[in-house]
Enzyme design. Structure first.
Site, PDB file in Angstrom:
ATOM      1  N   ASN A 112       0.781  -1.239   0.000  1.00  8.36           N
ATOM      2  CA  ASN A 112       0.000   0.000   0.000  1.00  8.36           C
ATOM      3  C   ASN A 112       0.816   1.295   0.000  1.00  8.36           C
ATOM      4  O   ASN A 112       0.606   2.152  -0.859  1.00  8.36           O
ATOM      5  CB  ASN A 112      -0.931  -0.002   1.211  1.00  8.36           C
ATOM      6  N   GLY A 113       1.720   1.429   0.952  1.00 10.19           N
ATOM      7  CA  GLY A 113       2.515   2.657   1.054  1.00 10.19           C
ATOM      8  C   GLY A 113       3.345   2.846  -0.212  1.00 10.19           C
ATOM      9  O   GLY A 113       3.425   3.941  -0.777  1.00 10.19           O
ATOM     10  N   THR A 134       2.423  -8.354  -0.770  1.00 10.97           N
ATOM     11  CA  THR A 134       2.173  -8.205   0.673  1.00 10.97           C
ATOM     12  C   THR A 134       1.475  -9.452   1.203  1.00 10.97           C
ATOM     13  O   THR A 134       0.591 -10.003   0.545  1.00 10.97           O
ATOM     14  CB  THR A 134       1.321  -6.970   1.056  1.00 10.97           C
ATOM     15  N   ASP A 136      -0.478  -9.321   3.495  1.00 13.67           N
ATOM     16  CA  ASP A 136      -1.784  -8.881   4.019  1.00 13.67           C
ATOM     17  C   ASP A 136      -2.913  -9.033   3.003  1.00 13.67           C
ATOM     18  O   ASP A 136      -4.077  -9.045   3.374  1.00 13.67           O
ATOM     19  CB  ASP A 136      -1.721  -7.413   4.458  1.00 13.67           C
ATOM     20  N   MET A 178      -0.645 -11.928  11.548  1.00 13.61           N
ATOM     21  CA  MET A 178      -0.382 -10.596  10.960  1.00 13.61           C
ATOM     22  C   MET A 178      -1.494 -10.200   9.995  1.00 13.61           C
ATOM     23  O   MET A 178      -2.424 -10.968   9.748  1.00 13.61           O
ATOM     24  CB  MET A 178       0.954 -10.610  10.235  1.00 13.61           C
ATOM     25  N   GLU A 231      -3.887  -9.248  14.157  1.00 11.24           N
ATOM     26  CA  GLU A 231      -3.179  -8.228  14.950  1.00 11.24           C
ATOM     27  C   GLU A 231      -3.954  -6.911  14.993  1.00 11.24           C
ATOM     28  O   GLU A 231      -3.801  -6.115  15.904  1.00 11.24           O
ATOM     29  CB  GLU A 231      -1.768  -7.995  14.400  1.00 11.24           C
ATOM     30  N   ARG A 275      -3.274 -19.211  26.645  1.00 16.15           N
ATOM     31  CA  ARG A 275      -1.902 -18.981  26.171  1.00 16.15           C
ATOM     32  C   ARG A 275      -1.949 -18.283  24.824  1.00 16.15           C
ATOM     33  O   ARG A 275      -2.825 -18.556  24.000  1.00 16.15           O
ATOM     34  CB  ARG A 275      -1.160 -20.304  26.006  1.00 16.15           C
ATOM     35  N   ARG A 284       6.334 -13.919   7.220  1.00 16.61           N
ATOM     36  CA  ARG A 284       6.859 -13.300   5.997  1.00 16.61           C
ATOM     37  C   ARG A 284       8.121 -13.993   5.503  1.00 16.61           C
ATOM     38  O   ARG A 284       8.717 -13.561   4.518  1.00 16.61           O
ATOM     39  CB  ARG A 284       7.207 -11.833   6.268  1.00 16.61           C
TER      40      ARG A 284
HETATM   41  O1  F6P Z   1       2.472  -5.344   5.683  1.00  9.41           O
HETATM   42  C1  F6P Z   1       3.098  -6.532   6.050  1.00  9.41           C
HETATM   43  C2  F6P Z   1       3.240  -6.632   7.527  1.00  9.41           C
HETATM   44  O2  F6P Z   1       3.897  -7.833   7.848  1.00  9.41           O
HETATM   45  C3  F6P Z   1       1.935  -6.500   8.326  1.00  9.41           C
HETATM   46  O3  F6P Z   1       1.208  -7.696   8.344  1.00  9.41           O
HETATM   47  C4  F6P Z   1       2.451  -6.063   9.663  1.00  9.41           C
HETATM   48  O4  F6P Z   1       1.477  -5.328  10.352  1.00  9.41           O
HETATM   49  C5  F6P Z   1       3.629  -5.196   9.315  1.00  9.41           C
HETATM   50  O5  F6P Z   1       4.025  -5.564   8.016  1.00  9.41           O
HETATM   51  C6  F6P Z   1       4.802  -5.323  10.240  1.00  9.41           C
HETATM   52  O6  F6P Z   1       5.711  -4.357   9.869  1.00  9.41           O
HETATM   53  P1  F6P Z   1       7.226  -4.342  10.300  1.00  9.41           P
HETATM   54  O7  F6P Z   1       7.927  -5.441   9.576  1.00  9.41           O
HETATM   55  O8  F6P Z   1       7.716  -2.992   9.869  1.00  9.41           O
HETATM   56  O9  F6P Z   1       7.259  -4.564  11.767  1.00  9.41           O
END
Ligand code: F6P
Length: 357
Positions: A112-113, A134, A136, A178, A231, A275, A284
């Site tokens: 996105n960014g 991504t 996400d 995530m 998250e 837990r 990732r």
């Molecule tokens: O956008 C991918 C992502 O892994 C998101 O799922 C997560 O919120 C974010 O990046 C974590 O970012 P960083 O690696 O900068 O901690």
């Protein structure tokens, strides 16, 4: 002759290398001569002229390799127009480096960014083609991003592993998945892993409903409950707050993340042991799954085709099972969220999964 600049920006994910390999292979297998400039560590490389010239050889053997051979970084769009600490105009610097190297096009891989800045560069007159990455899967204009399926596999495996220990100890287990502000990853991993409760940002939860679902399972004789929590999951109460109020609340939150808050609330209301497991950045990491290898290679090849045809200003995306070119201005600045009324949510509910709503 085509002179191509390439960069990977934002959080990394699986199949970035596979996608770049796809672009380069499709170009070097064409009649066209190509020169490839790899900018290092995202937009930073383009801003500060940090690049290396690459050949087809640099892309050999990387189909299965996670991460990115170019390195990545987050360069927030919010501050891209602000001068750096030495007064450098970052946008102007990127343009200058592009023109200095007499590039025909920039191939930018990101989420996105990254797409906001890519679109800005397009508006500034540079030729840009982007590829959607991504874990996400929240990028507007494409049904799928590469990295997503690989992350689903990892998060699912985590839930699978939790199952046996949850069953042995009669505990409630939370797996935090995530996904930033969207729930695609949690929903898919949750369903694949057989989670009993799934909490996602698009469906704010009521903690009493979550507790009710746990108690119902107990009454039916289930020894454990597994909850997949995104998250970015948010309670109904918190969803009513303004963005500012919620950010303030998060700052003061005594827990490291929403999962721990949910865990504390369940423990308090049920007396059950809870837990929390956070697979975090493992989602990732590692080698891309076969789906992502194929998908990213296809997107890369189609990007190569656009470059050869001199068609710029597009993201190569995927819609209704077809690879398509999507104008960058239609992608930038928009978030793709799950529709709470989507059939997959209805089906999950029919399977007995609670969303705490
Ligand atoms: O956008 C991918 C992502 O892994 C998101 O799922 C997560 O919120 C974010 O990046 C974590 O970012 P960083 O690696 O900068 O901690």
């Amino acid at each position: 002759m085509k002179r191509i600049g390439m960069l990977t920006s934002g959080g990394d994910c699986q199949a970035l290398n596979a996608a770049m390999r796809g672009v380069v292979k499709s170009l070097i297998n064409s009649e066209e001569e190509v020169e490839i400039y790899g900018f290092l560590n995202g937009y930073k490389g383009l801003i500060y002229g940090d690049f290396k010239m690459l050949t087809g050889r640099d892309f050999a053997g990387i189909l299965t390799v996670g991460g990115t051979i170019l390195g990545s970084s987050r360069t927030p769009f919010k501050t891209i127009k602000d001068p750096d600490e030495n007064g450098l105009d970052k946008v102007e610097a990127m343009k200058q480096n592009y023109y200095k190297l007499r590039l025909d096009c920039l191939v930018i891989l990101g989420g996105n960014g990254t797409h906001k800045t890519a679109n800005l560069l397009r508006e500034e007159g540079l030729n840009v083609i982007t590829l959607p990455k991504t874990i996400d899967n929240d990028l507007y204009g494409t049904d799928m991003t590469f990295g997503f399926q690989s992350a689903v596999d990892i998060a699912t495996e985590c839930i699978d592993c939790i199952h046996t220990t949850a069953a042995s100890h009669s505990r409630v287990f939370i797996v935090e998945v995530m996904g930033h502000k969207v729930g695609y990853l949690t929903l898919n991993a949750g369903m694949a892993g057989g989670a009993d409760i799934i909490l996602i940002p698009e469906i704010p939860y009521d903690i009493d409903k979550v507790v009710e679902a746990i108690k119902q399972r107990e009454e039916r004789g289930s020894r454990f409950t597994i909850i997949a929590v995104a998250e970015g999951a948010i309670s109904k109460e918190d969803a009513k707050l303004s963005k500012k109020e919620y950010a303030k609340k998060l700052e003061k939150m005594p827990h490291p993340s929403v999962s721990y808050e949910v865990a504390a609330a369940i423990q308090e209301r049920t007396g059950q042991e809870v837990r929390v497991t956070v697979p975090g950045h493992t989602q990732r990491g590692g080698s891309p799954c076969p789906y992502d290898r194929v998908f990213a290679s296809r997107l890369g090849a189609e990007a190569g085709k656009l470059i050869l045809e001199g068609e710029y200003g597009f993201m190569v995306g995927y819609r209704n099972r077809e690879i398509v070119k999507v104008p960058l201005e239609d992608v930038a600045g928009k978030l793709k969220m799950l529709d709470p009324k989507a059939t997959i949510i209805q089906e999950a509910k029919m399977l007995g999964i609670s969303f705490g709503d």
